[in-house]
Enzyme design. Structure first.
Site, mmCIF file in Angstrom:
data_model
loop_
_atom_site.group_PDB
_atom_site.id
_atom_site.type_symbol
_atom_site.label_atom_id
_atom_site.label_comp_id
_atom_site.label_asym_id
_atom_site.label_seq_id
_atom_site.Cartn_x
_atom_site.Cartn_y
_atom_site.Cartn_z
ATOM 1 N N GLU A 1 -48.653 -37.358 24.094
ATOM 2 C CA GLU A 1 -48.554 -36.217 23.192
ATOM 3 C C GLU A 1 -49.529 -35.133 23.645
ATOM 4 O O GLU A 1 -50.724 -35.163 23.263
ATOM 5 C CB GLU A 1 -48.897 -36.636 21.766
ATOM 6 C CG GLU A 1 -47.991 -37.707 21.202
ATOM 7 C CD GLU A 1 -47.920 -37.624 19.688
ATOM 8 O OE1 GLU A 1 -46.829 -37.436 19.164
ATOM 9 O OE2 GLU A 1 -48.975 -37.725 19.038
ATOM 10 N N GLY B 1 -47.218 -29.932 16.661
ATOM 11 C CA GLY B 1 -47.159 -29.070 15.479
ATOM 12 C C GLY B 1 -47.218 -27.588 15.803
ATOM 13 O O GLY B 1 -47.421 -26.762 14.918
ATOM 14 N N HIS C 1 -53.990 -41.248 17.423
ATOM 15 C CA HIS C 1 -53.343 -39.926 17.350
ATOM 16 C C HIS C 1 -54.400 -38.853 17.574
ATOM 17 O O HIS C 1 -55.549 -38.992 17.128
ATOM 18 C CB HIS C 1 -52.670 -39.766 15.978
ATOM 19 C CG HIS C 1 -51.754 -38.589 15.922
ATOM 20 N ND1 HIS C 1 -52.210 -37.295 15.828
ATOM 21 C CD2 HIS C 1 -50.392 -38.510 15.989
ATOM 22 C CE1 HIS C 1 -51.171 -36.465 15.825
ATOM 23 N NE2 HIS C 1 -50.054 -37.179 15.923
ATOM 24 N N ASN D 1 -43.456 -39.625 12.231
ATOM 25 C CA ASN D 1 -44.845 -39.644 11.764
ATOM 26 C C ASN D 1 -44.952 -38.623 10.640
ATOM 27 O O ASN D 1 -44.937 -37.422 10.895
ATOM 28 C CB ASN D 1 -45.785 -39.277 12.918
ATOM 29 C CG ASN D 1 -47.228 -39.150 12.451
ATOM 30 O OD1 ASN D 1 -47.586 -39.615 11.377
ATOM 31 N ND2 ASN D 1 -48.058 -38.508 13.271
ATOM 32 N N TRP D 2 -45.014 -39.133 9.418
ATOM 33 C CA TRP D 2 -45.046 -38.221 8.269
ATOM 34 C C TRP D 2 -46.399 -37.568 8.065
ATOM 35 O O TRP D 2 -46.523 -36.671 7.233
ATOM 36 C CB TRP D 2 -44.657 -38.992 7.002
ATOM 37 C CG TRP D 2 -43.178 -39.138 6.831
ATOM 38 C CD1 TRP D 2 -42.205 -38.905 7.759
ATOM 39 C CD2 TRP D 2 -42.493 -39.547 5.631
ATOM 40 N NE1 TRP D 2 -40.964 -39.147 7.226
ATOM 41 C CE2 TRP D 2 -41.116 -39.545 5.927
ATOM 42 C CE3 TRP D 2 -42.910 -39.933 4.371
ATOM 43 C CZ2 TRP D 2 -40.156 -39.906 4.975
ATOM 44 C CZ3 TRP D 2 -41.965 -40.287 3.433
ATOM 45 C CH2 TRP D 2 -40.597 -40.260 3.729
ATOM 46 N N LYS D 3 -47.424 -38.039 8.752
ATOM 47 C CA LYS D 3 -48.781 -37.505 8.562
ATOM 48 C C LYS D 3 -49.133 -37.515 7.070
ATOM 49 O O LYS D 3 -48.765 -38.450 6.367
ATOM 50 C CB LYS D 3 -48.900 -36.104 9.159
ATOM 51 C CG LYS D 3 -48.365 -36.013 10.586
ATOM 52 C CD LYS D 3 -48.732 -34.740 11.269
ATOM 53 C CE LYS D 3 -48.028 -34.660 12.605
ATOM 54 N NZ LYS D 3 -48.611 -33.714 13.515
ATOM 55 N N SER E 1 -43.652 -31.459 19.040
ATOM 56 C CA SER E 1 -42.597 -30.517 18.634
ATOM 57 C C SER E 1 -41.201 -30.943 19.094
ATOM 58 O O SER E 1 -40.400 -30.107 19.528
ATOM 59 C CB SER E 1 -42.931 -29.103 19.121
ATOM 60 O OG SER E 1 -44.159 -28.670 18.559
ATOM 61 N N GLU F 1 -54.948 -36.174 16.198
ATOM 62 C CA GLU F 1 -55.547 -35.654 14.960
ATOM 63 C C GLU F 1 -56.666 -36.576 14.482
ATOM 64 O O GLU F 1 -57.668 -36.118 13.939
ATOM 65 C CB GLU F 1 -54.453 -35.463 13.895
ATOM 66 C CG GLU F 1 -53.562 -34.284 14.255
ATOM 67 C CD GLU F 1 -52.168 -34.329 13.663
ATOM 68 O OE1 GLU F 1 -51.900 -35.161 12.786
ATOM 69 O OE2 GLU F 1 -51.335 -33.516 14.110
ATOM 70 N N GLY G 1 -43.164 -35.672 14.589
ATOM 71 C CA GLY G 1 -43.919 -35.310 13.392
ATOM 72 C C GLY G 1 -43.069 -34.496 12.433
ATOM 73 O O GLY G 1 -42.252 -35.033 11.682
ATOM 74 N N GLY G 2 -43.240 -33.185 12.480
ATOM 75 C CA GLY G 2 -42.594 -32.286 11.520
ATOM 76 C C GLY G 2 -41.102 -32.541 11.319
ATOM 77 O O GLY G 2 -40.622 -32.593 10.176
HETATM 78 C C1 PEP Z 1 -46.943 -36.028 15.904
HETATM 79 O O1 PEP Z 1 -47.175 -36.070 14.715
HETATM 80 O O2 PEP Z 1 -47.324 -36.953 16.628
HETATM 81 C C2 PEP Z 1 -46.216 -34.893 16.454
HETATM 82 C C3 PEP Z 1 -45.838 -34.937 17.693
HETATM 83 O O3 PEP Z 1 -45.972 -33.860 15.594
HETATM 84 P P1 PEP Z 1 -44.887 -32.673 15.815
HETATM 85 O O4 PEP Z 1 -43.582 -33.346 16.173
HETATM 86 O O5 PEP Z 1 -44.830 -31.973 14.489
HETATM 87 O O6 PEP Z 1 -45.384 -31.802 16.920
#
Ligand code: PEP
Length: 242
Positions: free
Chosen positions: A162, A168, A93, A9-11, A204, A95, A225-226
């Site tokens: 999640e 994040g 999500h 997930n590049w956000k 994470s 966010e 994500g990251g």
């Molecule tokens: C996400 O974007 O859904 C996520 C889990 O981000 P991260 O891996 O950065 O915590």
């Protein structure tokens, strides 16, 4: 038998800072993975990604409209995502639930539009730190699951657990905490086809913790994500999938 899915997930990060991502990923992943792999990118990058991705890499959107078409300025429909080359779309999500006030009912409607367009919705849910500390995590996640899922066979959707406190933040749920919640969610699935339900963990996930998380019985992949922005890290997580 459930196939693992590793989904990036590049956000709100673009190809500008990731020009070399696909070549670097293809260098790092020397043989096509036996599990499914997808990357969910900003809408403006979908076509480019779909045209340049290797066969084993699917492309996904990060959100879709509850509407199919009409006077809804700024919206992108699930069918448009499919036309642009997507196979998946993330809905709900945390966010988006936080930034845009998306309710479970909205998330469910988006998942329905995704299915109608032939996409696999990746339906996200998870508890806040306050809810976990109060001992309510199980109830919160079970309620979110039941209110956010469309009427569909389990094999047609993907659920991503999640925990909000792990997204994040660098703070990951322990493998046991994640496994426990995944088992609860699988049992809570309303059909008798819960063994076909793919449940991803997100929060994470990194090369250092992926193998232990992905080895858990009810964890069928990861939403990353990251760490998905870095091709080598993402390749390492792909390699960790069972
Ligand atoms: C996400 O974007 O859904 C996520 C889990 O981000 P991260 O891996 O950065 O915590």
């Amino acid at each position: 038998m459930r196939r693992a899915l590793i989904a990036g997930n590049w956000k709100l990060h673009g190809l500008q800072e990731n020009q070399s991502w696909i070549p670097a990923l293809e260098t790092a992943v020397t043989t096509p993975p036996s599990n499914d792999v997808a990357v969910c990118v900003p809408a403006t990058l979908i076509t480019t990604m779909a045209q340049t991705a290797p066969d084993w890499l699917s492309v996904g959107g990060q959100d879709c409209s509850v509407h199919e078409k009409g006077a809804h300025t700024g919206e992108i429909s699930a069918r448009m995502l499919a036309d642009a080359g997507c196979s998946y779309v993330i809905v709900g999500h945390s966010e988006r639930r936080a930034d845009h006030g998306e309710t479970d009912a909205v998330v469910k409607a988006k998942a329905e539009r995704a299915l109608e367009a032939g996409l696999t919705p990746i339906i996200c849910l998870g508890e806040s730190l306050g809810e976990r500390d109060a001992g309510n995590a199980e109830d919160v996640c079970r309620d979110q699951l039941l209110a956010s899922i469309p009427e569909a066979p389990a094999a047609k959707v993907v659920i991503a657990y999640e925990p909000i406190w792990a997204i994040g933040t660098g703070r990951t749920a322990t493998a046991q905490q994640a496994q426990d919640m995944h088992e609860i969610l699988r049992q809570a699935w309303p059909g008798d086809d819960h063994d076909a339900l793919r449940l991803l963990y997100g929060g994470s996930v990194k090369p250092a913790n992926a193998a232990e998380l992905l080895a858990q019985r009810d964890i069928d992949g990861a939403l990353v994500g990251g760490a998905s922005l870095d091709a080598e890290s993402f390749a390492s997580i792909i390699a960790s999938a069972k």
